[in-house]
Design an enzyme around this catalytic site. Structure first.
Site, PDB file in Angstrom:
ATOM      1  N   ASN A 196       0.878  -1.173   0.000  1.00  0.00           N
ATOM      2  CA  ASN A 196       0.000   0.000   0.000  1.00  0.00           C
ATOM      3  C   ASN A 196       0.916   1.225   0.000  1.00  0.00           C
ATOM      4  O   ASN A 196       1.488   1.582   1.020  1.00  0.00           O
ATOM      5  CB  ASN A 196      -0.886  -0.049   1.253  1.00  0.00           C
ATOM      6  CG  ASN A 196      -1.828   1.133   1.333  1.00  0.00           C
ATOM      7  OD1 ASN A 196      -1.764   2.054   0.511  1.00  0.00           O
ATOM      8  ND2 ASN A 196      -2.693   1.132   2.322  1.00  0.00           N
TER       9      ASN A 196
ATOM     10  N   ARG B 256      -2.592  -2.291  -3.368  1.00  0.00           N
ATOM     11  CA  ARG B 256      -3.783  -1.466  -3.190  1.00  0.00           C
ATOM     12  C   ARG B 256      -3.645  -0.306  -4.177  1.00  0.00           C
ATOM     13  O   ARG B 256      -2.677   0.449  -4.129  1.00  0.00           O
ATOM     14  CB  ARG B 256      -3.852  -0.929  -1.767  1.00  0.00           C
ATOM     15  CG  ARG B 256      -4.992   0.043  -1.620  1.00  0.00           C
ATOM     16  CD  ARG B 256      -4.961   0.747  -0.298  1.00  0.00           C
ATOM     17  NE  ARG B 256      -6.068   1.677  -0.224  1.00  0.00           N
ATOM     18  CZ  ARG B 256      -5.996   2.869   0.327  1.00  0.00           C
ATOM     19  NH1 ARG B 256      -4.857   3.292   0.839  1.00  0.00           N
ATOM     20  NH2 ARG B 256      -7.038   3.647   0.353  1.00  0.00           N
TER      21      ARG B 256
ATOM     22  N   HIS C  33     -12.598   3.190  -0.127  1.00  0.00           N
ATOM     23  CA  HIS C  33     -12.607   2.200   0.969  1.00  0.00           C
ATOM     24  C   HIS C  33     -13.341   0.923   0.549  1.00  0.00           C
ATOM     25  O   HIS C  33     -13.857   0.191   1.396  1.00  0.00           O
ATOM     26  CB  HIS C  33     -13.348   2.749   2.223  1.00  0.00           C
ATOM     27  CG  HIS C  33     -12.577   3.769   3.003  1.00  0.00           C
ATOM     28  ND1 HIS C  33     -13.210   4.762   3.706  1.00  0.00           N
ATOM     29  CD2 HIS C  33     -11.258   3.941   3.204  1.00  0.00           C
ATOM     30  CE1 HIS C  33     -12.298   5.516   4.312  1.00  0.00           C
ATOM     31  NE2 HIS C  33     -11.115   5.037   4.018  1.00  0.00           N
TER      32      HIS C  33
ATOM     33  N   ARG D 121     -10.636  15.815   7.028  1.00  0.00           N
ATOM     34  CA  ARG D 121     -11.456  16.209   5.869  1.00  0.00           C
ATOM     35  C   ARG D 121     -12.830  16.673   6.334  1.00  0.00           C
ATOM     36  O   ARG D 121     -13.411  16.101   7.258  1.00  0.00           O
ATOM     37  CB  ARG D 121     -11.625  15.042   4.901  1.00  0.00           C
ATOM     38  CG  ARG D 121     -10.348  14.588   4.250  1.00  0.00           C
ATOM     39  CD  ARG D 121     -10.655  13.613   3.114  1.00  0.00           C
ATOM     40  NE  ARG D 121      -9.462  12.939   2.662  1.00  0.00           N
ATOM     41  CZ  ARG D 121      -9.260  11.620   2.738  1.00  0.00           C
ATOM     42  NH1 ARG D 121     -10.189  10.833   3.241  1.00  0.00           N
ATOM     43  NH2 ARG D 121      -8.131  11.103   2.304  1.00  0.00           N
TER      44      ARG D 121
ATOM     45  N   GLU E 283      -8.116  -5.187   5.106  1.00  0.00           N
ATOM     46  CA  GLU E 283      -7.969  -4.952   3.671  1.00  0.00           C
ATOM     47  C   GLU E 283      -6.818  -5.762   3.086  1.00  0.00           C
ATOM     48  O   GLU E 283      -6.906  -6.269   1.973  1.00  0.00           O
ATOM     49  CB  GLU E 283      -7.763  -3.455   3.424  1.00  0.00           C
ATOM     50  CG  GLU E 283      -8.999  -2.655   3.787  1.00  0.00           C
ATOM     51  CD  GLU E 283      -8.724  -1.172   3.951  1.00  0.00           C
ATOM     52  OE1 GLU E 283      -8.870  -0.442   2.975  1.00  0.00           O
ATOM     53  OE2 GLU E 283      -8.363  -0.752   5.064  1.00  0.00           O
TER      54      GLU E 283
END
Ligand code: ADP
Length: 414
Positions: A7, A99, A189, A250, A395
């Site tokens: 990742n 990823r 996601h 965010r 993940e």
């Protein structure tokens, strides 16, 4: 098969080495050989790594770029000091799963990386200019270091949301903007939402078609997905990960007219406003303190700070609002599933989000909620019509399993 899961970020590289194959997947017996992260790539990088057999190791090395970081990492994995008996040399790394953040409209599922797939990921750079270039660099570096014979698979953050209907993904903008620039909602996601929806149906012994859940990934980034019949029918993130829930830094949803207003009043460029919305807003922006939920909760407990309280309230209110909206979008759900660092660990945030959803049939079991920390558990009462679950995401495991499935040529991974 030893699968290296990567990742890659702009200055970091997270990794896991997972031993898995068809048989292990079926038996849920995949083995996590090691995991870790290289941070501050570009200077004196910090490498942290741990394996089941050796404790956490931390060291530094001058690593100029992603390629140098990956080469260093592979050398370390194969070295004696790592204590990883399964890998004696780079040849014992049998496949790589990446990823990849944006797969645009092109990728509806994970894909073996060929020149054509790499070109497709490059074509999505406009949609994710901060992320896809790093993913591409990492793919090229892995190909160079391990050789072209080692299969590599791309697992896209957007792919799971490919099932969104037009009415959910289309912005109400002039239609030619969608045609010309692919401006639409994609969702992110996806690997996490897909994994927890899969675990939910395993836990409850359901088929994919019987899986009607709202999944809430609450970490540094936060998103919700409305999953009906096993596939998303709506999700909170949009063209970029900025839309939707309140996150660590965010803003999530805001009135788009605010962008111009901030730019004019504060003398910022549109790009600078976008940076502000991505990096200085959310929990950090409201509290003025931190994006770290754990710290905020401690602060609330110790000092009952007004802005900290507000940050937490706005965060939970937005999440509850999305649950309500998604219940309407999908005609009701069977469960809400919490995941991500906050969703898996914070009993208080889960309670705050669920309080006020009794009308929808969600009754939180206080005792179950208090005990469900970082593990799979039902946290609603047995007589709840809308159940609540905690399911830790994984993940990397899904990326490793997709890698195996793609190499085996299986068309539709679960
Ligand atoms: P990322 O999205 O970067 O993978 P994580 O999923 O690890 O991040 O989530 C990080 C967030 O989870 C941080 O805000 C952190 O404070 C929060 N978190 C982790 N453990 C707890 C806890 N016990 N209580 C509250 N928040 C927690």
């Amino acid at each position: 098969m030893n699968v290296l899961v990567l990742n890659s970020g702009s200055s970091s590289l997270k990794f896991q080495l997972i031993a898995t194959d068809r048989e292990r997947i079926q038996k849920n017996a995949d083995e996590r050989i090691c995991r870790g992260e290289v941070e501050r790539i570009g200077g004196e990088a910090i490498v942290t790594a741990e394996s089941e057999k050796s404790p956490r190791q931390k060291f530094t090395a001058p690593l100029a770029d992603l390629s140098a970081a990956l080469e260093y990492l592979i050398r370390w994995i194969a070295s004696e000091e790592s204590g990883i008996s399964q890998v004696q040399s780079a040849a014992d790394i049998h496949a790589v799963g990446h990823r990849v953040v944006h797969g645009g409209e092109m990728f509806s599922e994970s894909a073996i990386i060929t020149d054509e797939v790499l070109k497709g990921i490059e074509d999505c750079i406009d949609l994710a200019p901060l992320h896809n270039p790093n993913n591409i660099k990492c793919i090229r570096a892995a190909r160079q270091i391990l050789g072209p014979k080692v299969p590599q698979v791309a697992v896209f953050d957007t792919a799971f949301h490919h099932s969104l209907p037009e009415r959910a993904y289309l912005y109400a903008l002039p239609y030619h903007l969608y045609r010309r620039h692919h401006i639409r909602r994609y969702g992110f996601h996806g690997t996490s939402h897909r994994y927890v929806a899969y675990r939910y149906r395993v836990l409850r012994n359901l088929t994919r078609e019987q899986t009607h859940v709202i999944t809430l990934h609450l970490g540094n980034g936060c998103s919700a997905a409305a999953i009906r019949g096993g596939y998303p029918v709506d999700t909170s993130m949009g063209m970029t990960p900025l839309e939707g829930l309140v996150m660590g830094t965010r803003s999530g949803d805001i009135d788009p007219a605010i962008v111009n207003l901030i730019a004019t009043k504060e003398g910022l460029s549109p790009h600078e406003v976008e940076m502000l919305l991505n990096t200085q807003s959310g929990l950090l922006g409201i509290s003025g303190l931190t994006n770290d939920m754990r710290v905020l909760q401690q602060e609330l407990k110790d000092h009952d700070d007004r802005r900290v309280r507000l940050a937490i309230e706005v965060f939970c209110y937005r999440a509850r609002k999305y649950i309500g909206a998604f219940l309407a979008c999908m005609g009701g759900a069977d469960a809400v599933v919490f995941t991500g660092g906050i969703g898996e660990n914070s009993t208080d945030i889960r309670a705050r989000i669920c309080t006020g959803l009794e009308w929808a049939g969600l009754k939180l079991d206080k005792n179950r909620n208090e005990h469900a920390i970082g593990k799979e558990a039902q946290i609603s009462t047995d007589d709840s019509n809308l159940k609540a679950f905690v399911i830790p995401t994984d993940e990397e495991l899904l990326i490793a399993r997709d890698t195996v499935r793609c190499i085996a040529g299986e068309p539709h991974p679960s």
